[in-house]
Enzyme design. Structure first.
Site, mmCIF file in Angstrom:
data_model
loop_
_atom_site.group_PDB
_atom_site.id
_atom_site.type_symbol
_atom_site.label_atom_id
_atom_site.label_comp_id
_atom_site.label_asym_id
_atom_site.label_seq_id
_atom_site.Cartn_x
_atom_site.Cartn_y
_atom_site.Cartn_z
ATOM 1 C CG LEU A 24 -26.012 -45.837 21.644
ATOM 2 C CD1 LEU A 24 -24.753 -46.411 22.292
ATOM 3 C CD2 LEU A 24 -26.009 -46.160 20.153
ATOM 4 C CG ASP A 26 -27.623 -38.975 17.061
ATOM 5 O OD1 ASP A 26 -28.288 -39.927 16.659
ATOM 6 O OD2 ASP A 26 -27.992 -37.782 16.963
ATOM 7 C CD GLN A 42 -28.829 -37.592 22.036
ATOM 8 O OE1 GLN A 42 -30.037 -37.456 22.024
ATOM 9 N NE2 GLN A 42 -28.040 -36.831 22.791
ATOM 10 C CE1 TYR A 85 -33.920 -35.137 22.314
ATOM 11 C CE2 TYR A 85 -34.443 -33.775 20.414
ATOM 12 C CZ TYR A 85 -34.815 -34.735 21.344
ATOM 13 O OH TYR A 85 -36.072 -35.273 21.296
ATOM 14 C CB SER A 86 -26.862 -34.904 18.836
ATOM 15 O OG SER A 86 -27.250 -36.244 18.954
ATOM 16 N NE ARG A 144 -32.923 -32.740 15.597
ATOM 17 C CZ ARG A 144 -34.173 -32.565 15.150
ATOM 18 N NH1 ARG A 144 -34.905 -31.595 15.655
ATOM 19 N NH2 ARG A 144 -34.679 -33.345 14.213
ATOM 20 C CG ASP A 145 -28.266 -32.602 16.026
ATOM 21 O OD1 ASP A 145 -28.720 -32.739 17.176
ATOM 22 O OD2 ASP A 145 -28.804 -33.089 15.015
ATOM 23 C CD GLU A 200 -32.248 -35.612 12.734
ATOM 24 O OE1 GLU A 200 -33.059 -35.337 13.633
ATOM 25 O OE2 GLU A 200 -31.953 -36.788 12.430
HETATM 26 C C1 FRU Z 1 -30.355 -37.783 15.167
HETATM 27 C C2 FRU Z 1 -31.151 -36.991 16.202
HETATM 28 C C3 FRU Z 1 -30.546 -35.619 16.429
HETATM 29 C C4 FRU Z 1 -31.016 -35.280 17.816
HETATM 30 C C5 FRU Z 1 -30.952 -36.613 18.497
HETATM 31 C C6 FRU Z 1 -32.006 -36.840 19.546
HETATM 32 O O1 FRU Z 1 -30.549 -39.148 15.297
HETATM 33 O O2 FRU Z 1 -32.514 -36.891 15.832
HETATM 34 O O3 FRU Z 1 -30.891 -34.653 15.456
HETATM 35 O O4 FRU Z 1 -30.208 -34.334 18.432
HETATM 36 O O5 FRU Z 1 -31.073 -37.593 17.482
HETATM 37 O O6 FRU Z 1 -31.792 -38.060 20.181
#
Ligand code: FRU
Length: 453
Positions: A24, A26, A42, A85-86, A144-145, A200
């Site tokens: 696990l 984020d 995640q 991803y997140s 991302r995110d 991030e």
């Molecule tokens: C942060 C991260 C995010 C990404 C995700 C991938 O821990 O690196 O930026 O979306 O984890 O698992």
């Protein structure tokens, strides 16, 4: 109590969200939808490496009793085939929208990111709708995110992303939309001179009449006793007026002075509370792979849910009220003399109230220790590094005299809240066996130890 790992693990996390199997990281898509709390996270369901990321899914009516659901989103399409991803969630007209980053590695090794969305009417089954907009120019593939929020004055949705510029600077970029489908690129949301090479998991929200910007930068150097971990999570007060967002200072404050706290995300509950979950937590990969639960086939957990408040120019994190439902038997102690508490159980909450300031020490099992030096208002958290077998510490200097401590202990985690959540430290520790708490000190005050379910 949660299902799963707890039954077999030597290092159980009983009331924290963990994977049943796999890795696990984020928290994702935090939302209250049709009354129920949804926590996505995640998840590598196949192993304890950072691959095959999907969104695990838990649902609860009270943030204490959780129902584990099927994986909500798994890699399947050209735009997300190597990882979901997140990202975040919002509700619009009774429909749940999930925003995430699709991670793709082309046959020739080129890596790409796509910002995507999926929808759900029932919070159980999710329909992928594909990418939202093309990759912005001037940024590497590290974009991302997505975190999405609605702003009433503008009558618009906003979406913020963590990003890296072509000259390898960490930043955040943002977009606006009237309908969640057509997005207008607005550029970089803040004009910060950041020493980080990547940002991030951004988050933007208003709390107690103050706008706040949360980010998890990568590449900061240690500054005195601060920024000691590999990556960090920080907050900065901001302003948001007439569609313009600006930070009020370049001073990024760490959200947590402990060891494992990363990629926090917040959401607003129906009752108005702003609640945060984070991953406990990011670390160097050799340290991660040495975590003893890996031998049991799972690794990591989320923090407990914390209600945020912005008071006295400070972001406070307070364990949500609902966690009191975990309390069972309680044991009272005075702080004027040393004591010991032993139990076969693994999960505890300790509340301490201080009527005077003085030095004291609370040790848990053998090598995890919280101590206080009143002369400097210094709180120190010490634990055994499970990779090197050496002691390591993190510390903070309180701005005010210490009046109270609330400590949440699970089989292998500690979360310390000092002065009503003004200074918070989160850490994992791996020592087998049930708990022994030693208190050493001579000061006026009282402690209560609750056994938690
Ligand atoms: C942060 C991260 C995010 C990404 C995700 C991938 O821990 O690196 O930026 O979306 O984890 O698992």
């Amino acid at each position: 109590m949660l299902d799963g790992v707890v039954k077999q693990s030597k290092y159980p996390l009983r009331y924290h969200i963990t994977p049943l199997k796999g890795l696990l990281n984020d928290p994702n898509g935090l939302v209250q939808f049709k009354g129920a709390y949804h926590v996505f996270y995640q998840l590598n369901p196949y192993g304890t490496s950072h691959e095959n990321k999907a969104w695990g899914h838990m649902v609860s009516k009270n943030m204490v009793d959780w129902e584990r659901k099927a994986i909500a989103l798994a890699p399947s399409e050209y735009y997300d085939k190597d990882g979901i991803y997140s990202g975040s969630a919002v509700v619009k007209e009774g429909v749940l929208y999930l925003f995430y980053t699709g991670n793709v590695i082309e046959a020739d090794g080129t890596k790409r990111s796509y910002q995507c969305y999926a929808i759900s009417e029932d919070g159980e089954s999710f329909e992928k709708k594909g990418p939202l907009f093309p990759h912005p120019e001037g940024y590497t593939r590290h974009v991302r995110d997505p975190k999405v929020w609605y702003s009433e004055p503008e009558k618009k949705w906003f979406l913020v992303l963590g990003a890296q510029t072509d000259d390898l600077r960490g930043t955040a970029i943002w977009y606006a939309s009237g309908d969640l489908l057509e997005w207008e690129f607005l550029g970089e949301i803040v004009d910060a001179k950041s020493a980080a090479y990547m940002w991030e998991c951004p988050d933007v929200f208003e709390l107690d009449d103050q706008w706040l910007f949360l980010i998890s930068p990568q590449g900061f150097k240690p500054r005195g006793h601060q920024f000691q971990n590999i990556y960090h999570s920080v907050y900065v007060p901001a302003t948001f007026k007439e569609g313009r967002f600006a930070l009020t200072t370049d001073d990024m404050k760490e959200l947590d002075w402990g060891f494992e706290f990363y990629a926090p995300q917040t959401f607003q509950a129906d009752d108005g509370r702003r609640i945060l979950y984070a991953w406990m937590g990011v670390m160097e990969s050799d340290k991660e792979q040495a975590i003893p639960t890996i031998a049991e086939g799972w690794v990591h957990g989320l923090t407990i849910p914390r209600e945020l408040r912005f008071e006295d120019n400070k972001l406070k994190q307070i364990p949500v009220e609902e966690l009191k439902m975990l309390r069972q038997d309680s044991h009272s102690f005075t702080l004027s003399e040393s004591w010991e508490f032993k139990s076969e159980k693994y999960a505890y909450e300790i509340e301490m109230r201080f009527e005077e300031e003085a030095a004291f020490e609370v040790s848990l099992k053998d090598s995890t220790k919280l101590s206080y030096q009143a002369s400097e208002r210094k709180l120190i958290l010490e634990r055994m590094n499970w990779l090197t077998n050496e002691r390591e510490t993190r510390m903070t200097y309180l701005e005010e005299p210490l009046t109270d401590l609330q400590i949440f202990l699970d089989g292998s985690s500690i979360e310390v809240f000092a002065n009503e959540g003004s200074a918070v430290a989160t850490a994992r520790f791996f020592e087998e066996g049930p708990l022994v708490i030693h208190y050493q000190g001579e000061l006026k005050g009282s402690a209560k130890v609750y056994e938690l379910n």
